[in-house]
Design a protein around this motif. Sequence first.
Motif, PDB file in Angstrom:
ATOM      1  N   ASP A  13       0.828  -1.203   0.000  1.00 47.62           N
ATOM      2  CA  ASP A  13       0.000   0.000   0.000  1.00 47.62           C
ATOM      3  C   ASP A  13       0.863   1.253   0.000  1.00 47.62           C
ATOM      4  N   SER A  14       2.136   1.091  -0.330  1.00 45.06           N
ATOM      5  CA  SER A  14       3.079   2.203  -0.376  1.00 45.06           C
ATOM      6  C   SER A  14       4.111   1.902  -1.449  1.00 45.06           C
ATOM      7  N   PRO A  15       4.722   2.949  -2.024  1.00 48.58           N
ATOM      8  CA  PRO A  15       5.705   2.715  -3.095  1.00 48.58           C
ATOM      9  C   PRO A  15       6.993   2.111  -2.554  1.00 48.58           C
ATOM     10  N   LEU A  16       7.718   1.433  -3.442  1.00 50.96           N
ATOM     11  CA  LEU A  16       9.051   0.972  -3.079  1.00 50.96           C
ATOM     12  C   LEU A  16       9.937   2.162  -2.708  1.00 50.96           C
ATOM     13  N   PRO A  17      10.839   2.012  -1.753  1.00 50.34           N
ATOM     14  CA  PRO A  17      11.788   3.088  -1.469  1.00 50.34           C
ATOM     15  C   PRO A  17      12.658   3.400  -2.696  1.00 50.34           C
ATOM     16  N   ALA A  18      13.118   4.622  -2.765  1.00 55.59           N
ATOM     17  CA  ALA A  18      13.984   5.034  -3.872  1.00 55.59           C
ATOM     18  C   ALA A  18      15.403   4.512  -3.651  1.00 55.59           C
ATOM     19  N   GLY A  19      16.097   4.262  -4.763  1.00 54.33           N
ATOM     20  CA  GLY A  19      17.486   3.851  -4.697  1.00 54.33           C
ATOM     21  C   GLY A  19      17.654   2.370  -4.437  1.00 54.33           C
ATOM     22  N   PRO A  20      18.899   1.906  -4.354  1.00 48.58           N
ATOM     23  CA  PRO A  20      19.169   0.480  -4.136  1.00 48.58           C
ATOM     24  C   PRO A  20      19.002   0.084  -2.674  1.00 48.58           C
ATOM     25  N   TRP A  21      18.595  -1.151  -2.453  1.00 49.24           N
ATOM     26  CA  TRP A  21      18.537  -1.654  -1.083  1.00 49.24           C
ATOM     27  C   TRP A  21      19.953  -1.857  -0.559  1.00 49.24           C
ATOM     28  N   MET A  22      20.071  -1.891   0.795  1.00 44.35           N
ATOM     29  CA  MET A  22      21.402  -1.893   1.407  1.00 44.35           C
ATOM     30  C   MET A  22      21.725  -3.205   2.121  1.00 44.35           C
ATOM     31  N   MET A  23      20.704  -3.834   2.717  1.00 47.51           N
ATOM     32  CA  MET A  23      20.942  -5.003   3.565  1.00 47.51           C
ATOM     33  C   MET A  23      19.800  -5.992   3.381  1.00 47.51           C
ATOM     34  N   THR A  24      20.092  -7.265   3.617  1.00 44.50           N
ATOM     35  CA  THR A  24      19.051  -8.284   3.555  1.00 44.50           C
ATOM     36  C   THR A  24      19.120  -9.174   4.785  1.00 44.50           C
ATOM     37  N   GLN A  25      17.960  -9.657   5.200  1.00 46.26           N
ATOM     38  CA  GLN A  25      17.845 -10.626   6.277  1.00 46.26           C
ATOM     39  C   GLN A  25      16.828 -11.683   5.873  1.00 46.26           C
ATOM     40  N   LYS A  26      16.978 -12.871   6.416  1.00 44.71           N
ATOM     41  CA  LYS A  26      15.961 -13.913   6.295  1.00 44.71           C
ATOM     42  C   LYS A  26      15.323 -14.091   7.659  1.00 44.71           C
ATOM     43  N   TRP A  27      14.007 -13.925   7.723  1.00 43.89           N
ATOM     44  CA  TRP A  27      13.259 -14.071   8.958  1.00 43.89           C
ATOM     45  C   TRP A  27      12.581 -15.429   8.976  1.00 43.89           C
ATOM     46  N   ASP A  28      12.711 -16.162  10.075  1.00 46.25           N
ATOM     47  CA  ASP A  28      12.182 -17.517  10.161  1.00 46.25           C
ATOM     48  C   ASP A  28      11.310 -17.700  11.406  1.00 46.25           C
ATOM     49  N   ASP A  29      10.263 -18.522  11.269  1.00 44.29           N
ATOM     50  CA  ASP A  29       9.436 -19.016  12.375  1.00 44.29           C
ATOM     51  C   ASP A  29       8.942 -17.876  13.267  1.00 44.29           C
ATOM     52  N   LEU A  30       8.182 -16.989  12.653  1.00 46.41           N
ATOM     53  CA  LEU A  30       7.693 -15.800  13.337  1.00 46.41           C
ATOM     54  C   LEU A  30       6.335 -16.061  13.979  1.00 46.41           C
ATOM     55  N   LEU A  31       6.156 -15.547  15.182  1.00 51.85           N
ATOM     56  CA  LEU A  31       4.838 -15.410  15.788  1.00 51.85           C
ATOM     57  C   LEU A  31       4.464 -13.938  15.768  1.00 51.85           C
ATOM     58  N   PHE A  32       3.290 -13.622  15.244  1.00 48.96           N
ATOM     59  CA  PHE A  32       2.721 -12.281  15.349  1.00 48.96           C
ATOM     60  C   PHE A  32       1.630 -12.353  16.409  1.00 48.96           C
ATOM     61  N   LEU A  33       1.872 -11.752  17.564  1.00 49.92           N
ATOM     62  CA  LEU A  33       0.911 -11.725  18.656  1.00 49.92           C
ATOM     63  C   LEU A  33       0.343 -10.307  18.712  1.00 49.92           C
ATOM     64  N   HIS A  34      -0.874 -10.138  18.215  1.00 44.25           N
ATOM     65  CA  HIS A  34      -1.487  -8.816  18.076  1.00 44.25           C
ATOM     66  C   HIS A  34      -2.452  -8.553  19.221  1.00 44.25           C
ATOM     67  N   LEU A  35      -2.340  -7.380  19.831  1.00 40.22           N
ATOM     68  CA  LEU A  35      -3.167  -7.004  20.970  1.00 40.22           C
ATOM     69  C   LEU A  35      -3.910  -5.711  20.651  1.00 40.22           C
ATOM     70  N   PRO A  36      -5.244  -5.703  20.721  1.00 32.63           N
ATOM     71  CA  PRO A  36      -5.986  -4.456  20.502  1.00 32.63           C
ATOM     72  C   PRO A  36      -5.899  -3.558  21.730  1.00 32.63           C
ATOM     73  N   ALA A  37      -5.969  -2.255  21.485  1.00 31.57           N
ATOM     74  CA  ALA A  37      -5.913  -1.283  22.578  1.00 31.57           C
ATOM     75  C   ALA A  37      -6.635  -0.015  22.147  1.00 31.57           C
ATOM     76  N   SER A  38      -7.030   0.771  23.100  1.00 33.24           N
ATOM     77  CA  SER A  38      -7.694   2.028  22.753  1.00 33.24           C
ATOM     78  C   SER A  38      -6.682   3.004  22.178  1.00 33.24           C
ATOM     79  N   PRO A  39      -7.081   3.802  21.197  1.00 38.70           N
ATOM     80  CA  PRO A  39      -6.158   4.808  20.651  1.00 38.70           C
ATOM     81  C   PRO A  39      -5.643   5.762  21.721  1.00 38.70           C
ATOM     82  N   GLU A  40      -6.467   6.088  22.713  1.00 39.70           N
ATOM     83  CA  GLU A  40      -6.048   7.008  23.768  1.00 39.70           C
ATOM     84  C   GLU A  40      -4.891   6.429  24.576  1.00 39.70           C
ATOM     85  N   THR A  41      -4.899   5.113  24.772  1.00 31.79           N
ATOM     86  CA  THR A  41      -3.826   4.463  25.518  1.00 31.79           C
ATOM     87  C   THR A  41      -2.506   4.529  24.758  1.00 31.79           C
TER      88      THR A  41
END
Length: 244
Positions: A13-41
């Motif tokens: 939902d956003s354009p690619l950054p300008a210029g060449p990329w600088m670094m790479t990583q491989k991410w493995d076995d991720l847990l995304f633990l998402h917690l809802p909260a009030s915007p005021e908090t």
Amino acid sequence: MYKKILQETGHRDSPLPAGPWMMTQKWDDLLFLHLPASPETIRRYVPDQMELDTYDGEAWVSIIPFKISDMRIRLLPSFPYIRKFLELNVRTYVKRDGIPGIYFFSLDAEKLLPVLGARMGTLPYYYANMGMKKRGDWFHYHSKRHGNRELAFKGRYRPMSESRFPEKGTLDHWLLERYYLWTQVKDHVFTVGIHHLPWKVADAEAIIEKQGLTPFLPAEATGNRMLLHYAHSRRVLFWPLKKA
């Protein structure tokens, strides 16, 4: 490999950054633990120069334990000491100039050199004692930050469904497909752009024994409305840090 990753951008939902990329990583076995909260908090903990992003009126905080298995600078061989290490991120969701992205509350890592390098680049990295093992289909993960043992995480997680690509417009897609991060030092805002293929995630189950990384959240934020995703692996490209 990198050319194929760069050519696939329809999930962004956003354009690619300008210029060449600088670094790479491989991410493995991720847990995304998402917690809802009030915007005021959450708003009080996000710099004023960033707009808090919400979904159906709710803010979200995500805790993400994972393993980095191949970090290298573009055009250079990998360095054995920093090639592999564990990382644990705590983030929320923001916008700047209409571009969706993330703001990190903290990033814990088990090796000191990447921590020092990232802190020089303005990111809130911390050195932690960390471990990860797979037993059966469970990933067991623990982290205790040096200097403050209360800032800790311990638990286990596993995938519980077939993996899928979240559809645009859904909460899953909104939480996962983020390609810019912002940080602030004094009155200056800095940004890093990243890119990877779209997330393919499974529903996940997690048993959390210790979670002290979000003391700013009320206790009810860790109740029954947690949303959990598991992702097997993604190759990620990073662009240089720059002043926003």
